[in-house]
Structure formats: structure tokens, C-alpha cells
Design an enzyme around this catalytic site. Structure first.
Site, PDB file in Angstrom:
ATOM      1  N   LEU A 165      42.328  34.846  10.056  1.00  0.00           N
ATOM      2  CA  LEU A 165      43.534  34.394  10.751  1.00  0.00           C
ATOM      3  C   LEU A 165      44.433  35.570  11.105  1.00  0.00           C
ATOM      4  O   LEU A 165      44.618  36.475  10.287  1.00  0.00           O
ATOM      5  CB  LEU A 165      44.309  33.418   9.858  1.00  0.00           C
ATOM      6  CG  LEU A 165      45.775  33.139  10.233  1.00  0.00           C
ATOM      7  CD1 LEU A 165      45.861  32.351  11.539  1.00  0.00           C
ATOM      8  CD2 LEU A 165      46.495  32.394   9.110  1.00  0.00           C
ATOM      9  N   SER A 166      45.004  35.551  12.308  1.00  0.00           N
ATOM     10  CA  SER A 166      46.046  36.491  12.726  1.00  0.00           C
ATOM     11  C   SER A 166      45.548  37.933  12.626  1.00  0.00           C
ATOM     12  O   SER A 166      44.595  38.299  13.306  1.00  0.00           O
ATOM     13  CB  SER A 166      47.309  36.251  11.894  1.00  0.00           C
ATOM     14  OG  SER A 166      48.411  36.909  12.453  1.00  0.00           O
ATOM     15  N   SER A 167      46.168  38.773  11.766  1.00  0.00           N
ATOM     16  CA  SER A 167      45.629  40.126  11.616  1.00  0.00           C
ATOM     17  C   SER A 167      44.209  40.062  11.084  1.00  0.00           C
ATOM     18  O   SER A 167      43.362  40.895  11.411  1.00  0.00           O
ATOM     19  CB  SER A 167      46.510  40.966  10.688  1.00  0.00           C
ATOM     20  OG  SER A 167      46.411  40.532   9.344  1.00  0.00           O
ATOM     21  N   GLY A 170      42.173  39.362  14.121  1.00  0.00           N
ATOM     22  CA  GLY A 170      41.960  40.604  14.850  1.00  0.00           C
ATOM     23  C   GLY A 170      40.932  41.485  14.161  1.00  0.00           C
ATOM     24  O   GLY A 170      40.070  42.086  14.811  1.00  0.00           O
TER      25      GLY A 170
END
Length: 581
Positions: A165-167, A170
């Protein structure tokens, strides 16, 4: 008392034989405790500081595919931790991985981000110098190798996945790009793509496109880019996510398809039961390669589904993404042998005027053929995924333009999700033959692990040329030169090529075929060193004081500086005792 060296040597030999027998037994799949581990300490991170810590879940159930376990790396987002949000607690299931781990017999890894990136313990997806040996990527790939290389977990290297999720989303995309040879699939949740900064999470920077992301992805892969041909990716985001730009969701999926290469067909949009939609994309072989889920009303969160945590960027009110993405990975994994796919036993085309009737027969040991796909390449292209079903089919295609055609037929079993190999339809002519003659002198030039260069002589009256690989055209529009480089190919694979000429009178017949074989993407290397040095370098691991070769788990003897072995690395992460074959 004098030390008896002879007796000690005899005991060591007996211990070595006992360990060899134990190692052989560990090759069988053993049941785990069915519970999350205590907090573990793994490799040191010289870039961000500290050691990688976290948890793993080893199920007591048997694996669901290929007789070996899948391994899933799960990455939390900023301001989250593995213990507080990912793994099960006394009150909730966290990210909700335990249930699907039991269902599929998979091992789950839940590490904590090392250091304190961005002041919120984020994963460093935005780093400009990603490496397989340093920083977050280095310690995470080391973690993967620790489990893949340990026989007791029975991990299949062809079933390693990553999601976050999120970072963490990424970082998931970075890892999928940096190590496509390791990760068979990815699950990217609200993840900014490679090359974006932490200041650009809320909006896409000017000039940054899916092509930009794909080029960054392929640059990270480097010499491992050929592994993209068998990787799959799922992407998910919420319509109420105002932290990470919702534009990154479909951009991530498109970027992965561009990195994978080839052409794709957008499938029918399906409804997600908890609110939202899913859009699948299949490649030219009918294989499902990417999935895009838009979750209606969900903010910036991991969609855990019922039973999961419902706070701190975890949402238990929408889709259970672990259940969805595991189903997606297991049904569509392109690297694992499984139930035999259906077979197209015969196919042919008959011509009557401008109508072509394509017929075929097939069989399916797993059930009944759900659908046949007919593809025709020529002046009028045909790509029909619903040509028929069952043991045989026959379908007519009217009003085809005059010229030469080639084609293929494939069969799908929707129950297993498997597609047959293509049955090739020999070249045939609709109408009168065009005046153009096919080009002569088709020759194979240089080859790499993922490309083939071709050249041919100019054909009189031609304004362009079409290149055909295994009977299907590979160039979108006619080539105006007398050479062509076909890329995004699989390593160590033989392909058949033909070329036609195009002009005002239509398209010529195909030239005489030539064969080309791509080079191997891997070069075996052998290293002679002490067993201790092999273990320290990551070519082997210690088990009960003995050194075992990573991958093959062959017993090399005592883990010390006095025992010397030669290890040959025959594939990524796989070593055998002895020299290269």
C-alpha cells in the site's frame, strides 16, 4: 586425554550422512505452525540504517499449486507497521492475509521498513539509485532468498509475489520492475510509479506518462527484462483516495503492460461486489496479464475486507483484496506447470468468394473447451474470441478483402483459465493474387536474449513490408526499410519469421520462412571458495553447522574455512556443487 582425530572424523562423516538424509526429507512439504511468528531480525540496511525486522506466517495447510508453497511479500504503507496493521491481532485480521494463506498454503512475509524514510517509516520507492543489493530493495530481496533457499519452507521460486500500500505500493512496483525474474506477480495498491518523488504523490507531474513509467521500469530490470514475458500485475485504488493521485492506478497498469511488451485486449468490466469495478487486460495469447480495480468510496487504505482491521489506512468495509489478488495470481501464473491446457487438434480455412470459413476440433482433459479464438492476419484482420465451443466449431467470416492471409486458432477452458497452444492455419488467398511478389533473401542477423534482427532484399513495386512471427504480423504499420528488429521475446526460444511486401495492389504472399533462436538470458558461473565464504556471500546457507547450496540444498560439508567447494550458479539464486555444465 589425547584427542582422537580418527574417531572425530568418523563421527563427522556419520553426522554429514545423517544431515544429508534429513535434507532430502525436508524437500517434502511440511506443515507449519499455522500462526504468525514472533518478531524476527534479518539483514542490515547500510543505506537507511538498522536491521530489517518483521513477521512471517507459515501455514499448516498444503500448497495449492505445483506441490510447493507460494511466498508473498506484503509491504505496509507510511505511518503503518507490520505488527500494528499487517498481521493478525487479538481483535482483527490486520491486512487479512492469514485466511488466504491457509487457503492456498502460502507463506506470508510482513517486514517493517528500515530506517525512518520521510519521518513516517515509509518504503523508499522514490530513491533514484535502486539496487538489488543495497537499501530497501537489497534487504527485501535478501529476505526473499532466505525463505526460497531454506528447504523446510518448500517455496517454489516460480510462485513469489509482492503486494503493498502507498509507499509499499510504490516499492511493490519498484521490486516488480527491478527483479521480474524473482517476482511472478505484483499487487500495487495506490502506488506512485518509479521516477516520481514524494512531493508528487498527489498529482502526476507534467510530462510524466505511462510510457515514462514503463521506460523507468525496464531500465530497472536491465538484463532481466526478458522475465517480464511471464509476469502479471494487479492494481487497485479507491475513488475517495485524495492522498495518492487516482491517475496513478491505471497508469501503473498500463506501464506494466508496456514493459511486458506486445498487444493487449481490454476485457469486459465486471462489478466488484462491495462496490467498484474490475477491468482485465489479456495479451495476444489470450493470457490475463493485468487487473485494474477501482473501489467505490474507499479512501487511501489497504482493502482488507471483512474481518480485517478498519483503522489507520486499513479498510474492512470493501473488497477483500488479499482474496482477490491471490486468486488472480494463482489462476494466471505463467511460470508454473499445472493441469494440462486444452488442445486444438486440427484447424483449417476454406474460401468461397470473399467468405472464409474457419473450422477446428479440440479436446480438454480438464473439462470442456469454453471458447475458441480465431485470429486472421491479412488485408482484413480478424480477432474473434467467441468462434465456438465444445469438441468442434465452424464459423464463417464474410466480406474479407482480397489478398493473402495466415491465421491461428486457440482454445480456452474458463474453469482452469488455461489457453491452448496455437494451431496455425496455412497461408491462403482470398480473391485474385496481388501483383506484388514477396521479398527474397530474408536473413537472420544479430540476436539477443529478447530480440531478433531481420533483413531482406527490396521487392519491385513495394512501398512497405510486413513482418510475421509464427504466422502473426508483429508490426502495426508497414515497415518502409528492408530490416526489422523484433523485441520483447522470450530467451532461449525459437521463432519462425516471414515477410510480405505491400503496395497499391495489396499485399504479397509471404516469403520463405527462416528460424531464429534467442540467446539465453543467463550465463552460468562457478566459484571455488571455502564453505564459510560461500555462506557469507549468499551462495549457500547454514543448517546445523553444515553449508547447504542455495536453491539445490546440496550438502557441501561443514560450514567453516577448512572445507572448500565449487558452486555453479545455473540460474538466479540456484547453485549446485561442481562446475558449470
Amino acid at each position: 586425554m589425547a584427542f582422537n582425530f580418527k574417531r572425530a572424523a568418523s563421527r563427522l562423516a556419520a553426522a554429514s550422512l545423517a544431515l544429508a538424509a534429513c535434507t532430502h526429507a525436508q524437500a517434502q512439504v511440511t506443515a507449519g505452525p499455522g500462526a504468525w511468528s514472533s518478531n524476527q531480525t534479518w539483514a542490515a540496511d547500510s543505506v537507511n540504517g538498522g536491521n530489517l525486522t518483521g513477521y512471517f506466517y507459515w501455514p499448516s495447510t498444503q500448497p495449492a499449486l505445483g506441490g510447493k508453497r507460494a511466498l508473498v511479500l506484503v509491504l505496509h504503507g507510511c505511518a503503518q507497521t507490520a505488527s500494528g496493521d499487517v498481521i493478525d491481532s487479538a481483535s482483527d485480521g490486520g491486512f487479512n492475509w492469514k485466511q488466504v494463506a491457509d487457503q492456498y498454503g502460502a507463506v506470508i512475509l510482513a517486514p517493517n521498513a528500515t530506517g525512518n524514510v520521510s519521518g513516517s517509516h515509509c518504503w523508499d520507492y522514490s530513491r533514484t539509485n535502486h539496487s538489488r543489493t543495497t537499501g530497501h530493495e537489497g534487504v527485501l530481496l535478501d529476505l526473499i532468498q532466505r525463505f526460497v533457499g531454506n528447504a523446510q519452507y518448500a517455496i517454489d521460486p516460480k510462485q513469489v509475489y509482492v503486494a503493498g500500500l502507498s509507499s509499499g505500493g510504490g516499492e511493490t512496483m519498484v521490486l516488480a520492475c527491478l527483479a521480474p525474474d524473482i517476482f511472478a506477480g505484483a499487487g500495487i495498491n495506490a502506488g506512485p510509479p518509479p521516477g516520481t518523488t514524494t512531493l508528487q504523490i498527489g498529482s502526476v507531474p507534467s510530462g510524466y506518462t505511462a510510457t515514462t513509467a514503463a521506460n523507468n521500469c525496464k531500465a530497472l530490470a536491465g538484463t532481466n527484462a526478458s522475465a517480464f514475458s511471464t509476469q502479471i500485475a494487479g492494481v487497485i485504488w479507491g475513488t475517495s483516495d485524495f492522498t495518492v493521485s487516482q491517475q496513478y492506478g491505471p497508469m501503473d497498469a498500463q506501464a506494466m503492460r508496456l514493459a511486458y511488451g506486445g498487444t493487449y485486449t481490454k476485457g469486459a468490466t465486471t462489478t466488484v461486489a462491495t462496490g467498484g469495478s474490475n477491468v482485465p487486460y489479456t495479451d495476444a495469447n489470450g493470457k490475463l496479464r493485468t487487473s485494474e480495480i477501482t473501489v467505490t468510496g474507499m479512501g487511501h487504505a489497504w482493502p482488507a475486507g471483512t474481518g480485517g482491521q478498519n483503522s489507520n489506512y486499513v479498510d474492512a468495509t470493501h473488497v477483500n483484496y488479499p482474496a482477490f489478488v491471490m486468486d488472480f495470481w494463482f489462476k494466471n501464473n505463467l511460470r508454473v506447470a499445472r493441469v494440462a491446457p486444452p488442445t486444438v487438434n486440427s484447424c483449417s480455412a476454406s474460401v468461397s468468394g470473399s467468405t472464409v470459413t474457419v473450422s477446428g476440433t479440440g479436446s480438454d482433459s480438464a473439462g470442456t473447451i469454453s471458447s475458441y479464438r480465431v485470429s486472421l492476419s491479412g488485408p482484413t484482420a480478424v480477432n474473434d474470441a467467441a468462434a465456438g465451443s465444445g469438441a468442434s466449431f465452424s464459423k464463417a467470416y464474410a466480406n474479407l478483402a482480397n489478398g493473402y492471409y495466415t491465421g491461428s486458432v486457440t482454445a480456452l477452458d474458463s474453469g482452469t483459465g488455461l489457453t491452448s497452444s496455437a494451431c496455425s492455419i496455412a497461408q491462403f488467398l482470398v480473391g485474385t493474387a496481388p501483383a506484388l511478389q514477396p521479398p527474397a533473401g530474408l536473413t537472420v542477423g544479430s540476436t539477443t536474449s529478447n530480440s531478433v534482427t531481420l533483413s531482406w532484399s527490396a521487392a519491385s513495386g513495394a512501398t512497405g513490408y510486413n513482418v510475421y512471427r509464427n504466422g502473426s504480423r508483429v508490426n502495426a504499420s508497414p515497415v518502409t526499410t528492408t530490416s526489422y528488429t523484433d523485441g520483447s521475446l522470450a530467451a532461449s526460444t525459437t521463432y519462425s519469421y516471414q515477410v510480405s511486401a505491400t503496395g497499391s495492389s495489396g499485399e504479397s504472399a509471404l516469403s520463405t520462412a527462416v528460424s531464429a533462436t534467442t540467446k539465453s538470458s543467463w550465463t552460468c558461473t562457478a566459484t571455488s571458495a571455502s564453505n564459510y565464504a560461500h555462506v557469507q556471500a549468499g551462495r549457500a546457507h547454514d543448517s546445523g553447522g553444515y553449508a547447504l547450496a542455495n536453491g539445490s540444498n546440496q550438502n557441501m560439508g561443514l560450514d567453516n574455512t577448512f572445507y572448500t567447494s565449487t558452486l555453479a550458479q545455473t540460474s538466479p539464486g540456484y547453485y549446485v556443487i561442481g562446475n558449470c555444465p
